[in-house]
Design an enzyme around this catalytic site. Structure first.
Site, PDB file in Angstrom:
ATOM      1  N   ALA A  56      29.348 -13.900  34.876  1.00 18.39           N
ATOM      2  CA  ALA A  56      28.275 -14.106  33.896  1.00 18.39           C
ATOM      3  C   ALA A  56      28.814 -13.956  32.482  1.00 18.39           C
ATOM      4  CB  ALA A  56      27.135 -13.103  34.133  1.00 18.39           C
ATOM      5  N   ASP A  57      28.118 -14.570  31.547  1.00 19.54           N
ATOM      6  CA  ASP A  57      28.443 -14.416  30.136  1.00 19.54           C
ATOM      7  C   ASP A  57      27.165 -14.608  29.323  1.00 19.54           C
ATOM      8  OD1 ASP A  57      30.918 -14.200  28.230  1.00 19.54           O
ATOM      9  OD2 ASP A  57      29.600 -15.701  27.318  1.00 19.54           O
ATOM     10  N   THR A  58      27.017 -13.816  28.254  1.00 14.64           N
ATOM     11  CA  THR A  58      25.813 -13.834  27.428  1.00 14.64           C
ATOM     12  C   THR A  58      26.181 -14.005  25.961  1.00 14.64           C
ATOM     13  OG1 THR A  58      24.657 -12.364  28.975  1.00 14.64           O
ATOM     14  CG2 THR A  58      23.731 -12.550  26.768  1.00 14.64           C
ATOM     15  N   GLY A  62      24.898 -17.462  31.047  1.00 17.16           N
ATOM     16  CA  GLY A  62      25.359 -18.319  32.119  1.00 17.16           C
ATOM     17  C   GLY A  62      25.760 -17.466  33.303  1.00 17.16           C
ATOM     18  N   LYS A  70      35.183 -16.874  34.823  1.00 22.18           N
ATOM     19  CA  LYS A  70      35.296 -15.476  35.228  1.00 22.18           C
ATOM     20  C   LYS A  70      35.157 -15.331  36.742  1.00 22.18           C
ATOM     21  CE  LYS A  70      33.402 -13.614  30.895  1.00 22.18           C
ATOM     22  NZ  LYS A  70      32.261 -12.882  30.294  1.00 22.18           N
TER      23      LYS A  70
END
Length: 213
Positions: free
Chosen positions: A80-82, A117, A64
């Site tokens: 970011a990624d969750t 992340g 991203k």
């Protein structure tokens, strides 16, 4: 086209970009005193194969951030990624009340992990820092009435794991071990530490409420 955090069009490439449309991540960075533009990534998350949770969210965050950094190579970009995991299962965002109920029933009375992340990249400086942070979250035992009520609020439907710890879903959580903001969607402590170490931001003595970019 770039926009600042207030939705105003920017004429030049902003020094700091959040590559996410998440209002929660935007709020967390605003609360930390950062000034930044919001330019969501168009990266296809479905193109990344599932791996172990930490590697998976870190890979998505890097993708991203990298996608936006290619358009704004002089800017520092945060991606970011969750995800939520329980056992060997990854719980995404529920598509309907049935899926939300299944997720909440599975989480009831159990511990699960939230992984976020993050990646900070500047293409023209050939610099990138990435990491994945894990928080252990334990739910209370939920009654069917509590699950019914929470689903009817509508809050579960754009949240990984079908709950928002910063919203009405706070009553679902018995305890956490690790970063609270990580569960919200961004490990702010680690992100700000990284930005400072990379020289992207500094403490602003003239404005103690903000960080200078």
């Amino acid at each position: 086209m770039a926009f600042d955090k207030h939705g105003r069009m920017t004429a030049t490439a902003p020094p700091l970009i959040l590559a996410s449309q998440s209002p929660r991540r935007r709020y967390l960075l605003e609360q930390a005193g950062l000034t930044f533009a919001v330019i969501p990534s168009d990266f296809d998350e479905g193109s990344v194969l599932l791996a172990n949770p930490a590697d998976y969210v870190k890979t998505l965050a890097e993708a991203k951030a990298g996608e936006v950094a290619r358009k704004y190579p002089d800017s520092w970009v945060i991606g970011a990624d969750t995800i939520v995991t329980i056992g060997n299962a990854i719980l995404g965002k529920p598509g309907d009340p049935r899926e939300a109920r299944q997720m909440l029933e599975r989480l009831s009375g159990q511990s699960h992990f939230v992984y976020t992340g993050y990646s900070i990249v500047c293409k023209n400086k050939h610099t990138r820092v990435s990491d994945a942070i894990k928080t252990d979250v334990q739910f209370k035992d939920l009654t069917q009435d509590e699950i019914d009520w929470y689903i009817q609020t509508g809050e579960p439907f754009d949240k990984a794991g079908a709950y928002a710890i910063q919203g009405m879903g706070t009553f679902l959580v018995r305890r956490i071990h690790g970063s609270y903001t990580n569960v919200v969607g961004l490990p702010v402590c680690e992100v700000i530490e990284s930005l400072i170490k990379m020289g992207v931001v500094r403490m602003n003595a003239e404005n103690p409420k903000g960080l200078a970019v």
